[in-house]
Write a protein that holds these residues in place. Structure first.
Motif, PDB file in Angstrom:
ATOM      1  N   LEU A 173      20.084  78.213  63.988  1.00  0.00           N
ATOM      2  CA  LEU A 173      19.983  76.843  63.892  1.00  0.00           C
ATOM      3  C   LEU A 173      18.635  76.363  63.378  1.00  0.00           C
ATOM      4  N   GLY A 174      17.454  76.855  64.013  1.00  0.00           N
ATOM      5  CA  GLY A 174      16.107  76.393  63.932  1.00  0.00           C
ATOM      6  C   GLY A 174      15.695  77.102  62.216  1.00  0.00           C
ATOM      7  N   ILE A 175      16.063  78.378  61.884  1.00  0.00           N
ATOM      8  CA  ILE A 175      16.018  78.804  60.664  1.00  0.00           C
ATOM      9  C   ILE A 175      16.435  78.064  59.470  1.00  0.00           C
ATOM     10  N   THR A 176      17.702  77.725  60.042  1.00  0.00           N
ATOM     11  CA  THR A 176      18.499  77.046  58.718  1.00  0.00           C
ATOM     12  C   THR A 176      17.843  75.548  58.513  1.00  0.00           C
ATOM     13  N   PHE A 177      17.565  74.944  59.670  1.00  0.00           N
ATOM     14  CA  PHE A 177      16.992  73.406  59.493  1.00  0.00           C
ATOM     15  C   PHE A 177      15.606  73.755  58.762  1.00  0.00           C
ATOM     16  N   ALA A 178      14.643  74.820  59.247  1.00  0.00           N
ATOM     17  CA  ALA A 178      13.453  74.770  58.513  1.00  0.00           C
ATOM     18  C   ALA A 178      13.546  75.204  57.033  1.00  0.00           C
ATOM     19  N   PHE A 179      14.723  76.033  56.584  1.00  0.00           N
ATOM     20  CA  PHE A 179      14.843  76.257  55.149  1.00  0.00           C
ATOM     21  C   PHE A 179      15.336  75.343  54.455  1.00  0.00           C
ATOM     22  N   THR A 180      16.111  74.174  54.930  1.00  0.00           N
ATOM     23  CA  THR A 180      16.740  73.118  54.453  1.00  0.00           C
ATOM     24  C   THR A 180      15.521  72.082  54.134  1.00  0.00           C
ATOM     25  N   LEU A 181      14.442  71.901  55.206  1.00  0.00           N
ATOM     26  CA  LEU A 181      13.259  71.105  54.905  1.00  0.00           C
ATOM     27  C   LEU A 181      12.425  71.823  53.696  1.00  0.00           C
ATOM     28  N   ILE A 182      12.284  73.126  53.796  1.00  0.00           N
ATOM     29  CA  ILE A 182      11.622  73.629  52.858  1.00  0.00           C
ATOM     30  C   ILE A 182      12.425  73.502  51.143  1.00  0.00           C
ATOM     31  N   PHE A 183      13.425  73.590  51.311  1.00  0.00           N
ATOM     32  CA  PHE A 183      14.125  73.388  50.033  1.00  0.00           C
ATOM     33  C   PHE A 183      14.105  71.925  49.546  1.00  0.00           C
ATOM     34  N   ILE A 184      14.077  70.986  50.318  1.00  0.00           N
ATOM     35  CA  ILE A 184      14.010  69.697  49.860  1.00  0.00           C
ATOM     36  C   ILE A 184      12.660  69.263  49.575  1.00  0.00           C
ATOM     37  N   GLY A 186      10.218  71.530  48.608  1.00  0.00           N
ATOM     38  CA  GLY A 186       9.939  72.346  47.380  1.00  0.00           C
ATOM     39  C   GLY A 186      10.850  71.750  46.210  1.00  0.00           C
ATOM     40  N   LEU A 187      11.666  71.195  46.190  1.00  0.00           N
ATOM     41  CA  LEU A 187      12.620  70.582  45.144  1.00  0.00           C
ATOM     42  C   LEU A 187      11.974  69.376  44.929  1.00  0.00           C
ATOM     43  N   GLY A 188      11.583  68.588  45.714  1.00  0.00           N
ATOM     44  CA  GLY A 188      10.545  67.351  45.279  1.00  0.00           C
ATOM     45  C   GLY A 188       9.354  67.600  44.723  1.00  0.00           C
ATOM     46  N   LEU A 217       8.736  70.229  42.619  1.00  0.00           N
ATOM     47  CA  LEU A 217       9.096  70.511  41.601  1.00  0.00           C
ATOM     48  C   LEU A 217       9.395  69.465  40.557  1.00  0.00           C
ATOM     49  N   ILE A 218       9.968  68.508  41.011  1.00  0.00           N
ATOM     50  CA  ILE A 218      10.383  67.293  40.445  1.00  0.00           C
ATOM     51  C   ILE A 218       9.224  66.613  39.966  1.00  0.00           C
ATOM     52  N   LEU A 219       8.156  66.376  40.974  1.00  0.00           N
ATOM     53  CA  LEU A 219       7.039  65.603  40.835  1.00  0.00           C
ATOM     54  C   LEU A 219       5.849  66.290  39.789  1.00  0.00           C
ATOM     55  N   GLU A 220       5.877  67.771  40.155  1.00  0.00           N
ATOM     56  CA  GLU A 220       4.971  68.361  39.251  1.00  0.00           C
ATOM     57  C   GLU A 220       5.726  68.335  37.879  1.00  0.00           C
ATOM     58  N   GLY A 221       7.095  68.253  37.424  1.00  0.00           N
ATOM     59  CA  GLY A 221       7.581  68.083  36.061  1.00  0.00           C
ATOM     60  C   GLY A 221       7.043  66.751  35.534  1.00  0.00           C
ATOM     61  N   GLN A 222       7.119  65.640  36.425  1.00  0.00           N
ATOM     62  CA  GLN A 222       6.747  64.338  35.922  1.00  0.00           C
ATOM     63  C   GLN A 222       5.188  64.406  35.740  1.00  0.00           C
ATOM     64  N   ARG A 223       4.262  65.152  36.487  1.00  0.00           N
ATOM     65  CA  ARG A 223       2.852  65.140  36.098  1.00  0.00           C
ATOM     66  C   ARG A 223       2.747  65.908  34.772  1.00  0.00           C
ATOM     67  N   TYR A 224       3.505  67.034  34.567  1.00  0.00           N
ATOM     68  CA  TYR A 224       3.485  67.691  33.290  1.00  0.00           C
ATOM     69  C   TYR A 224       3.478  66.947  32.123  1.00  0.00           C
ATOM     70  N   ALA A 225       4.981  65.940  32.111  1.00  0.00           N
ATOM     71  CA  ALA A 225       5.281  65.254  31.211  1.00  0.00           C
ATOM     72  C   ALA A 225       4.299  64.041  30.853  1.00  0.00           C
ATOM     73  N   SER A 226       3.614  63.663  32.112  1.00  0.00           N
ATOM     74  CA  SER A 226       2.679  62.292  31.692  1.00  0.00           C
ATOM     75  C   SER A 226       1.496  63.101  31.241  1.00  0.00           C
ATOM     76  N   ALA A 227       1.048  64.245  31.285  1.00  0.00           N
ATOM     77  CA  ALA A 227      -0.261  65.124  30.864  1.00  0.00           C
ATOM     78  C   ALA A 227       0.138  65.239  29.464  1.00  0.00           C
ATOM     79  N   ALA A 228       1.364  65.405  29.031  1.00  0.00           N
ATOM     80  CA  ALA A 228       1.752  65.702  27.577  1.00  0.00           C
ATOM     81  C   ALA A 228       1.517  64.608  26.998  1.00  0.00           C
ATOM     82  N   SER A 229       1.987  63.395  27.358  1.00  0.00           N
ATOM     83  CA  SER A 229       1.989  62.090  26.642  1.00  0.00           C
ATOM     84  C   SER A 229       0.706  61.631  26.549  1.00  0.00           C
ATOM     85  N   TYR A 230      -0.166  61.957  27.606  1.00  0.00           N
ATOM     86  CA  TYR A 230      -1.684  61.577  27.754  1.00  0.00           C
ATOM     87  C   TYR A 230      -2.515  62.371  26.310  1.00  0.00           C
ATOM     88  N   LEU A 231      -2.124  63.769  26.068  1.00  0.00           N
ATOM     89  CA  LEU A 231      -2.495  64.480  25.141  1.00  0.00           C
ATOM     90  C   LEU A 231      -2.085  64.016  23.687  1.00  0.00           C
TER      91      LEU A 231
END
Length: 780
Positions: A444-455, A457-459, A461-475
C-alpha cells in the motif's frame, strides 16, 4: 495463461523502455543542441534529462506494480546524496528567486533544483535497473557520445561548420559549452577511454578508443587550457599508480598511454609551453578571478550563511558585492553568473550546508571506492569489472577535482552523476528484494508513493513542456525584433509571458517592445490622430504594467528595475509623475548593484530631462535645484568609474543648461578622451564647436564622426556646412552630394547644392536663423 504471458510481455517492454531511455540519455545529452530556444545547450539538455528520466522511472514503476516485486540497491552513498538534495531544496525555498532556483533558465540550468532532481533520479535508476554487465555498455554509450562531441568541437575550431546554423558558425561553439569546457570534458574522459582500450576485446571498439585518444590529444593541444592539463596530470597519474599496484590484472605495457599524457601535460602546464600556430586564434573566455570570487562569496555568506542565496543566483551576488575596482577593467559591464569554480559558486548559492553535503557525498564515495579497488579479487571473471570500475572511479575523481578550480555546466554534472551511479552499481551489486503482497502495508505504501511520484512527474513534464513552448516563442520574438517587426515581436513575447508568467525575462523584454512601438505608432501617417492617441495610450499602459510585473515577479533582479526605470524615463513629458517613478527605479537598481555607474547616470539624465520641461521664469529656482541634483548624480557615476564617458558627456549638458560654456567644452573634450570611437560624441562635440564658430575644431570632429560611420547623414550635413564656412566649396559639394545619393528627394539638400554650385553660401536664402537645425532624422 494468456494473462500471464501478456503480463510478462508488458514487464519485458517496461524494462526495455526503462533501460533504453537511460542509454539514449547517456548518448544524446553530451551532443545535444537545438536551435529552437535562446539557450541552445543547457536548456535543451535539461528538457531531455527530465523527459527521459521520467519515462524511464514511469516504465520501471509500472514493471514493479505488474511484477509484484521490487529490488533496491542499498548503499551508504545514498544517504549523503539524499542530504544534498534536501539541502538544495531548502536553499531553493529560501532563495532570492525561488522560480529561477527551481527551474533554471533564465538563470543557470545546471544549478537548478529541477536539474538536480533529474540527476538524482538518474542515479537512482542506474543503480536499480542496470546489471553489472550492462554498465560496460552504458559507459561505451557515454564514451561514444564524448567522441562525437570532441570531433564536432575540433572541426568547429578549424572552421569546418558541419551544421551551418547562425549560432553554430563560430569556432567557439561546441555541444559541451565553452571551448575550455570542451577541454575539461576531454580530460575527464581520458582515464575512462584508456581503460576501455585496455579491456576491450572487439576490434571495432579498440579502433574507436584509439581514435578517441588521438582526437583527445589533438583537442587538448589545440585548446591548451591550463586547468585541463592539471586534470590530465591528475587522471594520468592515478591510472599509472593503480596500474602499477594491480599489474596482475592487465598488461602493463598499456601504461605507456597515461605516461605519454602525463609527460605532455607536465610540459604544457609547468613550463607554459605554447605552440604558436595553434595558439594564435584560440577563442578567449572571460572568467571571474579567484580573489574577486572569494570576496563576493564571503559577503554573500555574511548575509545568508546557512543556505546561501539560492541555486543559480550567483549573478545577483556578483551585482551586489563586486568591488568598485572592477569598473577599471575592460569587462566592467559584464555580469558573471559563476564564480571562478563550481565549489565557490555552490558555497555562495547553497551556503555552508550545501558545500558540507557535497563534500560528505564526495568523501563517502571516495572511501568506498578505494575500499573496493584495494579489496582482494573475488571469483574468476571479476577482473573486468574491477578494471572498468577503476576507469570510472578515476574519471569521477577528475570531474570532482575540476569542480574545485573550474566552472561547470549540465554536461559535466551529468557525467559526474552517471559515473557515480555506474560505480556504485559495480560496488554494490547486491539488491534487497521486496515482494508486494496484496494485503501488505508495504504494498500500500509503495503504491501510494508511486502514485504521488507519477502525478508529480506528470505535472513536471507538462510544466516543462510549457516552459519550452514559451522559450521557443521568446526566440521567435527576438528574431522578429532583429528583423525590425515590432508587432510580431510583441505577439511572440506576449505568448511567452502568458504561458510562463513566472519568468521575469519575458515581462522585462515585453515592456521594452511596447516602449519601442509607441514611437513607431506615433510616427504613422495612415492613422487618424484619434486612433494614434488611443493606441499610444494602450501601449503606455502595457509598457508600465509589464515593467511592474517583471519587478513584482523578481524584485532581486537589477535588470528588472533598470527596465522599469527606462520605461518611466521615456514617458517623461508624455505622462505626469513618471520622473519620480523613474528615479525610484534607478535608485533601487543602484541598491542591488551599487558599483554600476549606469544607474546614477540615468538618474541624472531623468533629472536633466525634467529640468528642460521647466521654462517659466518663476520656476528658475526649481530648475537650478534639479540641475544641481543631476550634477551630483553624474559626479557620483564618475567617482565609481572615472573614465565613464556617458557621465562626462551628460555633465557637460548640465553645464550647458547652467550657461557654463567653458566648463561644458572642457567636460565634453574630457568625455572624448574616454570614448574616442563614440560616433555620437564626436558629432555632438563638432556641433558645439560649430555653434561656437570654431570651424577648424568642428571640421576635425565631424571628419572623425564620418570616419567612424561614413553614412552618418547629420555629421555629413554639418561637415558640409563647415567646409563652406572654411571656403572649401568643392569639399562641401562632395559632402552634400553624398547625402543626396542616400536621400534623392531631399529638397533642402538640393537647394544647398544649387547655392554652392553658383558660388553662394550654402544656406543663402534658405535659413536665416542660427544655429542651423539638424534636418535629417537618423535611422536606427
Amino acid at each position: 495463461m494468456k494473462n500471464i504471458k501478456k503480463s510478462s510481455e508488458i514487464v519485458e517492454t517496461c524494462e526495455k523502455v526503462s533501460k533504453i531511455s537511460i542509454y539514449l540519455l547517456a548518448f544524446l545529452l553530451p551532443i545535444l543542441f537545438l536551435p529552437w530556444t535562446a539557450n541552445v545547450l543547457d536548456f535543451n539538455k535539461q528538457a531531455l534529462l527530465i523527459v527521459l528520466v521520467f519515462v524511464s522511472l514511469f516504465a520501471w514503476m509500472l514493471k514493479i506494480l505488474i511484477l509484484g516485486k521490487a529490488s533496491f540497491n542499498l548503499s551508504l552513498v545514498h544517504i549523503p546524496l539524499a542530504v544534498l538534495f534536501l539541502v538544495y531544496t531548502a536553499s531553493t525555498i529560501f532563495s532570492l528567486w525561488r522560480y529561477g532556483s527551481f527551474w533554471g533558465w533564465p538563470q543557470v540550468n545546471s544549478e537548478s533544483l529541477l536539474s538536480l532532481l533529474g540527476l538524482v533520479l538518474l542515479y537512482f535508476l542506474v543503480i536499480n535497473i542496470f546489471e553489472k554487465k550492462e554498465i560496460f555498455y552504458l559507459m561505451v554509450s557515454l564514451a561514444g557520445s564524448g567522441f562525437l562531441a570532441m570531433l564536432y568541437g575540433l572541426l568547429q575550431l578549424f572552421g569546418k561548420f558541419l551544421i551551418p546554423i547562425g549560432f553554430t558558425k563560430a569556432v567557439s561553439f561546441n555541444t559541451i559549452g565553452g571551448v575550455n569546457s570542451l577541454a575539461v570534458f576531454a580530460a575527464i574522459l581520458l582515464p575512462l577511454i584508456i581503460i576501455f582500450l585496455i579491456i576491450s576485446k572487439e576490434k571495432y571498439l579498440k579502433a574507436l578508443f584509439i581514435a578517441a585518444i588521438a582526437l583527445l590529444a589533438v583537442l587538448l593541444l589545440l585548446i591548451n587550457f591550463q586547468a585541463a592539463w592539471w586534470l590530465v596530470i591528475a587522471g594520468s597519474a592515478l591510472v599509472i599508480a593503480f596500474g602499477i599496484q594491480k599489474r596482475d590484472l592487465f598488461d602493463s605495457r598499456w601504461l605507456v598511454l597515461p605516461m605519454f599524457f602525463l609527460a605532455l601535460a607536465l610540459l604544457f602546464s609547468f613550463f607554459r609551453f605554447q605552440i604558436p600556430l595553434l595558439s594564435e586564434d584560440r577563442p578567449v573566455e572571460v572568467f571571474l578571478t579567484n580573489r574577486a570570487s572569494f570576496d563576493i562569496v564571503w559577503n554573500t555568506l555574511k548575509e545568508n550563511p546557512v543556505t546561501g542565496s539560492g541555486p543559480g543566483t550567483f549573478i545577483y551576488n556578483f551585482s551586489k558585492y563586486k568591488d568598485i575596482g572592477f569598473n577599471q577593467g575592460s569587462f566592467w559591464n559584464l555580469r558573471f553568473d559563476w564564480a571562478s569554480s563550481k565549489m565557490l559558486t555552490t558555497l555562495a548559492t547553497t551556503g555552508i550546508l550545501g558545500v558540507l553535503s557535497f563534500l560528505a557525498l564526495l568523501g563517502f564515495f571516495i572511501f568506498y571506492g578505494i575500499k573496493f579497488l584495494f579489496a582482494k579479487k573475488g571469483e574468476e571473471g571479476q577482473e573486468l569489472y574491477w578494471t572498468l570500475g577503476l576507469g570510472i572511479f578515476i574519471s569521477f575523481l577528475t570531474v570532482s577535482a575540476a569542480y574545485f578550480f573550474y566552472q561547470s555546466n549540465l554536461s559535466l554534472d551529468f557525467v559526474w552523476f552517471l559515473l557515480m551511479a555506474s560505480f556504485v552499481s559495480l560496488l554494490s551489486p547486491i539488491r534487497k528484494e521486496v515482494v508486494l503482497k496484496p494485503s501488505s502495508l508495504v504494498t500500500l505504501g509503495i503504491t501510494f508513493a508511486f502514485t504521488l511520484i507519477f502525478i508529480f512527474g506528470l505535472g513536471i513534464l507538462i510544466l516543462e513542456g510549457q516552459r519550452y513552448a514559451s522559450a521557443a516563442s521568446y526566440l521567435k520574438g527576438m528574431e522578429s525584433w532583429q528583423d525590425g517587426d515590432s508587432i510580431k515581436t510583441m505577439e511572440h513575447f506576449e505568448d511567452a509571458a502568458r504561458v510562463s508568467p513566472g519568468n521575469d525575462l519575458y515581462w522585462r523584454e515585453l515592456s521594452q517592445v511596447y516602449l519601442q512601438t509607441i514611437s513607431e505608432v506615433s510616427a504613422r501617417t495612415d492613422l487618424s490622430q484619434e486612433e494614434i492617441t488611443r493606441q499610444v495610450q494602450i501601449l503606455i499602459n502595457s509598457a508600465v504594467n509589464s515593467a511592474k510585473t517583471a519587478v513584482e515577479t523578481n524584485p532581486k533582479n537589477v535588470a528588472n528595475w533598470s527596465a522599469r526605470g527606462s520605461v518611466y524615463q521615456n514617458l517623461i513629458g508624455m505622462v505626469g509623475g513618471t520622473k519620480e517613478w523613474a528615479v525610484e527605479s534607478y535608485e533601487k537598481a543602484l541598491e542591488l548593484e551599487p558599483a554600476n555607474p549606469f544607474f546614477p547616470t540615468q538618474t541624472g539624465i531623468v533629472l536633466l530631462r525634467e529640468s528642460s520641461l521647466l521654462t517659466a521664469d518663476e520656476e528658475k529656482e526649481e530648475q537650478n535645484k534639479i540641475l544641481n541634483e543631476a550634477e551630483e548624480q553624474f559626479n557620483k557615476a564618475i567617482e565609481m568609474k572615472p573614465d565613464y564617458a556617458p557621465a562626462h558627456f551628460q555633465l557637460a549638458m548640465v553645464y550647458q543648461a547652467q550657461g557654463k560654456g567653458a566648463e561644458m567644452i572642457t567636460q565634453i573634450e574630457r568625455a572624448r578622451t574616454f570614448a574616442p570611437y563614440d560616433v555620437g560624441l564626436a558629432f555632438q562635440l563638432g556641433l558645439i564647436y560649430f555653434q561656437k564658430q570654431d570651424y577648424e575644431k568642428a571640421r576635425a570632429e565631424f571628419e572623425r564622426a564620418i570616419l567612424l560611420n561614413p553614412d552618418y547623414a547629420n555629421a555629413l550635413y554639418f561637415l558640409g556646412l563647415t567646409y563652406d564656412e572654411l571656403g572649401e566649396k568643392h569639399l562641401a559639394i562632395k559632402a552634400f552630394e553624398k547625402i543626396l545619393n542616400a536621400n534623392p528627394d531631399h529638397s533642402l539638400v538640393i537647394a544647398i547644392l544649387n547655392n554652392l554650385r553658383t558660388g553662394e553660401k550654402a544656406l543663402e536664402g534658405i535659413i536665416e536663423e542660427e544655429p542651423p537645425v539638424v534636418p535629417i532624422e537618423e535611422e536606427d
